[in-house]
Write a protein that holds these residues in place. Structure first.
Motif, PDB file in Angstrom:
ATOM      1  N   PRO A  78      -4.323  -3.695  -0.447  1.00  0.00           N
ATOM      2  CA  PRO A  78      -3.129  -4.349  -0.999  1.00  0.00           C
ATOM      3  C   PRO A  78      -3.215  -5.870  -1.024  1.00  0.00           C
ATOM      4  CG  PRO A  78      -2.680  -3.392   1.154  1.00  0.00           C
ATOM      5  CD  PRO A  78      -4.014  -2.883   0.739  1.00  0.00           C
ATOM      6  N   GLU A 136       0.832  -1.206   0.000  1.00  0.00           N
ATOM      7  CA  GLU A 136       0.000   0.000   0.000  1.00  0.00           C
ATOM      8  C   GLU A 136       0.865   1.254   0.000  1.00  0.00           C
ATOM      9  OE1 GLU A 136      -3.235   2.312   2.765  1.00  0.00           O
ATOM     10  OE2 GLU A 136      -3.527   0.153   2.457  1.00  0.00           O
ATOM     11  N   GLY A 177      -7.178   3.949   1.742  1.00  0.00           N
ATOM     12  CA  GLY A 177      -6.509   2.661   1.838  1.00  0.00           C
ATOM     13  C   GLY A 177      -6.849   1.922   3.110  1.00  0.00           C
ATOM     14  N   LEU A 208      -7.776   1.407  -2.122  1.00  0.00           N
ATOM     15  CA  LEU A 208      -6.741   0.373  -2.183  1.00  0.00           C
ATOM     16  C   LEU A 208      -6.894  -0.666  -1.085  1.00  0.00           C
ATOM     17  CD1 LEU A 208      -3.696   2.830  -2.537  1.00  0.00           C
ATOM     18  CD2 LEU A 208      -5.019   1.800  -4.410  1.00  0.00           C
TER      19      LEU A 208
END
Length: 299
Positions: A155, A119, A137, A153
């Motif tokens: 990851p 990330e 994120g 996001l």
């Protein structure tokens, strides 16, 4: 196709999916159902936080703009960067940290250095290329979520699979325009599989178009009783109404299956035989990337 479950379930004509910028201010969604095009389960009371009838309908009828194409190419760059970081940790000894969120049905969730570094690198690339864009994120929070474009996001979606050596996790990358997902990536780096969904263009798997309603024997089931249903785990549904509704679905479908995380949505989009994905307790980073991928495939 992201819906609240409701006590009464019935087949109904497909209704529009609406998104709202307030999505970026919510932590976790209520239960959702994702379906191949032959099914649509209606609900009685949409979640007013995540659906707003006054906002534009998400539509796949508009051709993608040049800007969208550039952003899609950049999304692929982000996925490539995440791959390079995640793969060296695959099936290697790795420290696992537990995050505790007491308000969730499953309070503990694992995080690794692979999650964090992937990330961090994606965020660095976004800040470098598009400093005016927002970022939301899983590991490091949000900035500029009121921007026209926001990147969402995750990851490693499916960290429990990752740390136990099961290749059913994925990197999720979404680009939202004014609160609506327009680009989504599901990247499975171990299997070298990448789904890319672009609103107005469709969905591809490694560059080849996919369709969730492929006319083959495995994709001709038209009733719930013949359907293959995925959920990450039955424990993600809260005791009471959510568990009761999920149990009813389990009794209705042909076979409930578990443990695929984001990969279940990807195989549904590809028409490989999964018909329904039913989940609860999802964060924005868990599902924003899935919207263009599934809808672009006709789901």
């Amino acid at each position: 196709f992201f819906l609240n479950t409701a006590p009464r379930r019935r087949l109904a004509p497909r209704a529009p999916l609406r998104h709202h910028r307030s999505l970026l201010n919510t932590q976790h969604s209520t239960p959702s159902i994702v379906l191949s095009p032959k099914y649509y389960l209606s609900t009685c009371t949409p979640n007013k936080t995540t659906m707003n009838n006054d906002h534009d309908t998400l539509s796949t009828s508009t051709a993608p703009s040049e800007t969208t194409e550039r952003l899609a190419a950049f999304a692929n760059e982000l996925a490539d960067a995440a791959r390079k970081i995640i793969l060296p940790y695959w099936r290697r000894p790795i420290e696992v940290i537990s995050k505790m969120e007491r308000d969730r049905p499953i309070a503990e969730s694992p995080v690794t250095i692979a999650d964090q570094k992937a990330e961090e690198e994606m965020r660095r690339l976004i800040e470098e290329r598009y400093p005016e864009h927002g970022i939301y994120g899983e590991e490091f929070g949000s900035v500029r979520t009121d921007a026209e474009y926001v990147w969402v996001l995750d990851p490693i979606d499916g960290t429990k699979s990752f740390i136990t050596g099961k290749p059913l996790f994925g990197t999720l990358i979404a680009c939202l325009k004014n609160g609506t997902p327009i680009i989504g990536i599901v990247d499975q780096c171990v299997l070298n599989e990448r789904w890319l969904g672009i609103v107005g263009k469709g969905t591809t798997l490694n560059g080849k178009p996919v369709n969730s309603n492929v006319p083959t024997p495995i994709a001709t089931r038209s009733e719930l009783k013949e359907s293959m249903m995925y959920a990450t785990t039955p424990h993600m549904f809260r005791e009471g109404e959510e568990c009761d509704k999920f149990a009813q679905l389990c009794r209705t479908v042909k076979r409930p299956l578990y443990g695929a995380d984001c990969y279940a949505y990807a195989i549904l989009a590809s028409g490989f035989g999964a018909d329904i994905v039913v989940e609860a307790d999802l964060g924005l980073y868990d599902y924003c990337a899935l919207v263009p991928v599934v809808e672009g495939a006709g789901g």
